[in-house]
Design an enzyme around this catalytic site. Structure first.
Site, PDB file in Angstrom:
ATOM      1  N   ASN A  13      -6.867  -1.761  -9.130  1.00 40.11           N
ATOM      2  CA  ASN A  13      -6.098  -1.374  -7.943  1.00 40.11           C
ATOM      3  C   ASN A  13      -6.946  -1.537  -6.673  1.00 40.11           C
ATOM      4  O   ASN A  13      -7.846  -0.741  -6.405  1.00 40.11           O
ATOM      5  CB  ASN A  13      -5.651   0.089  -8.122  1.00 40.11           C
ATOM      6  CG  ASN A  13      -4.763   0.571  -7.004  1.00 40.11           C
ATOM      7  OD1 ASN A  13      -4.842   0.097  -5.876  1.00 40.11           O
ATOM      8  ND2 ASN A  13      -3.921   1.540  -7.319  1.00 40.11           N
ATOM      9  N   ASP A  69      -9.543   8.301 -12.097  1.00 38.03           N
ATOM     10  CA  ASP A  69      -8.260   8.520 -12.744  1.00 38.03           C
ATOM     11  C   ASP A  69      -7.499   9.566 -11.937  1.00 38.03           C
ATOM     12  O   ASP A  69      -8.054  10.613 -11.604  1.00 38.03           O
ATOM     13  CB  ASP A  69      -8.456   8.997 -14.191  1.00 38.03           C
ATOM     14  CG  ASP A  69      -7.182   8.814 -14.974  1.00 38.03           C
ATOM     15  OD1 ASP A  69      -6.726   7.660 -15.104  1.00 38.03           O
ATOM     16  OD2 ASP A  69      -6.606   9.821 -15.432  1.00 38.03           O
ATOM     17  N   TYR A 146       2.260   6.523  -4.788  1.00 34.74           N
ATOM     18  CA  TYR A 146       3.014   7.732  -4.462  1.00 34.74           C
ATOM     19  C   TYR A 146       2.815   8.172  -3.007  1.00 34.74           C
ATOM     20  O   TYR A 146       3.330   9.220  -2.610  1.00 34.74           O
ATOM     21  CB  TYR A 146       2.597   8.874  -5.397  1.00 34.74           C
ATOM     22  CG  TYR A 146       3.018   8.690  -6.851  1.00 34.74           C
ATOM     23  CD1 TYR A 146       4.352   8.710  -7.224  1.00 34.74           C
ATOM     24  CD2 TYR A 146       2.069   8.492  -7.860  1.00 34.74           C
ATOM     25  CE1 TYR A 146       4.739   8.549  -8.550  1.00 34.74           C
ATOM     26  CE2 TYR A 146       2.442   8.332  -9.196  1.00 34.74           C
ATOM     27  CZ  TYR A 146       3.777   8.359  -9.533  1.00 34.74           C
ATOM     28  OH  TYR A 146       4.161   8.205 -10.843  1.00 34.74           O
ATOM     29  N   HIS A 170      -7.090  13.470  -2.263  1.00 26.62           N
ATOM     30  CA  HIS A 170      -7.704  13.813  -3.558  1.00 26.62           C
ATOM     31  C   HIS A 170      -8.908  12.902  -3.803  1.00 26.62           C
ATOM     32  O   HIS A 170      -9.946  13.330  -4.287  1.00 26.62           O
ATOM     33  CB  HIS A 170      -6.657  13.685  -4.681  1.00 26.62           C
ATOM     34  CG  HIS A 170      -5.936  12.375  -4.729  1.00 26.62           C
ATOM     35  ND1 HIS A 170      -5.181  11.903  -3.671  1.00 26.62           N
ATOM     36  CD2 HIS A 170      -5.874  11.406  -5.670  1.00 26.62           C
ATOM     37  CE1 HIS A 170      -4.682  10.724  -3.985  1.00 26.62           C
ATOM     38  NE2 HIS A 170      -5.087  10.393  -5.183  1.00 26.62           N
TER      39      HIS A 170
END
Ligand code: IMP
Length: 191
Positions: A13, A69, A146, A170
């Site tokens: 990604n 992750d 998201y 995050h």
């Protein structure tokens, strides 16, 4: 085995990598992309998934690696999609999530990130963050993944429309923990 300060971020990604590179550069840590698809085991434990990903990344690159992750946990859905966030995004996507929450005002959620570092010598080291927030009622424009539906607490916009996502995300909280530890480790190693 000789320790090296060369560091790779293993991911398929590029969005994730770009953000991670920007965040790490604030700490003076340079990182290169190791573009690869990693083994993602089925598990309810994000820590286990992250550990296995880090070991897989190291076995492929043979250099110190970090992997990340992430999981979006929605309270009213008992934490779904959580460790299955990637599969759920690829299948029902943001539209599906919004549809699942159509008839509820209970929109609390959290975005969790686990950074795993592995140098092939020491145990895999994990750094975790959890950012509380809400799922928006509409899908905003912009961002990736998201981003268009997650509003961190204290904000009125989703990640997709925050100019300072890096400050609150995050990813940034977990990478800050990693960076502080990594810089200390390098100091101890005299690098
Ligand atoms: P994974 O760690 O790649 O499995 O991430 C789980 C899912 O969360 C994937 O669909 C990612 O695209 C998504 N995701 C992770 N971090 C972010 C983010 O910062 N913004 C939006 N989506 C994210």
């Amino acid at each position: 085995m000789q320790q090296s300060s060369e560091l790779f971020f293993a991911s398929s990604n590029e969005h994730k990598f770009e953000e991670a590179q920007r965040i790490l550069s604030n700490f003076g840590i340079s990182v290169s992309l190791f573009k690869t698809t990693l083994e993602e085991i089925q598990s309810n434990s994000m820590c286990e998934i992250a550990k296995r990903k880090a070991i897989d990344a190291y076995s492929k690159k043979q250099k110190p690696v970090i992997i990340e992750d992430d999981g979006l946990f929605i309270n009213s859905l008992e934490g779904f999609p959580g460790p299955y966030s990637s599969y759920v995004y690829d299948t029902i996507g943001n539209k599906g999530i919004i549809r699942l929450l159509e008839n509820t005002k209970l929109r609390d959620a959290k975005f969790v990130a686990i950074i795993a570092y592995y140098n092939g010598v020491d145990d895999v080291k994990l750094f975790e963050s959890s950012i509380p927030g809400k799922i928006s009622s509409i899908i905003e424009q912009g961002g990736w993944g998201y981003d268009p539906i997650f509003i961190p607490d204290g904000e009125s916009k989703t990640y997709a429309n925050m100019f300072d996502k890096d400050k609150f995300s995050h990813r940034s909280v977990a990478l800050t923990k990693f960076s502080n530890w990594f810089l200390d480790k390098q100091k101890d190693n005299g690098q």
